[in-house]
Design an enzyme around this catalytic site. Structure first.
Site, PDB file in Angstrom:
ATOM      1  CG  ASP A   1      -8.723   0.841   1.305  1.00  0.00           C
ATOM      2  OD1 ASP A   1      -9.656   1.516   1.774  1.00  0.00           O
ATOM      3  OD2 ASP A   1      -8.747  -0.397   1.229  1.00  0.00           O
TER       4      ASP A   1
ATOM      5  CG  HIS B   1     -12.078  -0.658   0.364  1.00  0.00           C
ATOM      6  ND1 HIS B   1     -11.283  -1.175   1.358  1.00  0.00           N
ATOM      7  CD2 HIS B   1     -13.263  -1.283   0.466  1.00  0.00           C
ATOM      8  CE1 HIS B   1     -11.959  -2.071   2.040  1.00  0.00           C
ATOM      9  NE2 HIS B   1     -13.181  -2.162   1.519  1.00  0.00           N
TER      10      HIS B   1
ATOM     11  CB  CYS C   1     -14.433  -5.321   2.718  1.00  0.00           C
ATOM     12  SG  CYS C   1     -14.853  -3.828   3.643  1.00  0.00           S
TER      13      CYS C   1
END
Length: 172
Positions: free
Chosen positions: A106, A139, A59
């Protein structure tokens, strides 16, 4: 080594409200980590005898990896796992081989951004790279805790982890 790039500030938590992510990230710039990285690299080389050094980030950390692959000549490779690519106007002129892992579903990194990154890499990148999108994933899928893994996602999680290790083994 996992450096404290937030310098004591709180890291993002999965339980945080994603609506506040933009405000959080304004105080934590993934391209402003060079001094900290230089200290870590010096330690690894001088105290540990490291000859080849790679980086992995998830991330925000994936964005930091991309920054390092664009700027730091002392690294050998990187793996950016769902790195927030919208932070870079031109993230394609990589210095080192880089593996990008993305999730098809995501909510924070639209596939249009991934497609744009791929187009820029094809046009500008002179080193080895790979962009891989894992189908049906969201994600955070690669670093899910065992208790949070859905059985149908397990093969993709294992594949992502294996792909990451294989990439590092290839270049380190």
């Amino acid at each position: 080594i996992c450096p404290d790039f937030f310098m004591g500030q709180e890291a993002w938590k999965p339980s945080n409200d994603w609506a506040s992510f933009s405000d959080w990230v304004k105080t934590r710039d993934s391209s402003k980590i060079d001094k900290e990285v230089d200290v870590v690299l010096k330690y690894l080389k001088e105290q540990c005898g490291a000859k080849k050094i790679g980086v992995i980030g998830f991330c925000w950390g994936g964005a930091a990896v991309q920054h390092l692959m664009l700027k730091n000549p002392h690294l050998k490779t990187g793996v950016s796992i769902y790195g927030v690519i919208r932070f870079f106007d031109d993230g394609s002129n990589l210095l080192h081989p880089t593996f990008f892992i993305f999730a098809e579903n995501d909510d924070h990194i639209p596939l249009e951004q991934v497609t744009l990154l791929e187009q820029q890499l094809k046009q500008n990148c002179k080193v080895d790279y790979e962009v891989k999108i894992y189908p049906g994933q969201t994600h955070g899928f690669v670093h899910r805790k065992r208790e949070d893994i859905n059985p149908q996602d397990k093969p993709y999680i294992e594949e992502g982890r294996k792909d990451m290790i294989n990439w590092l083994n290839k270049y380190l």
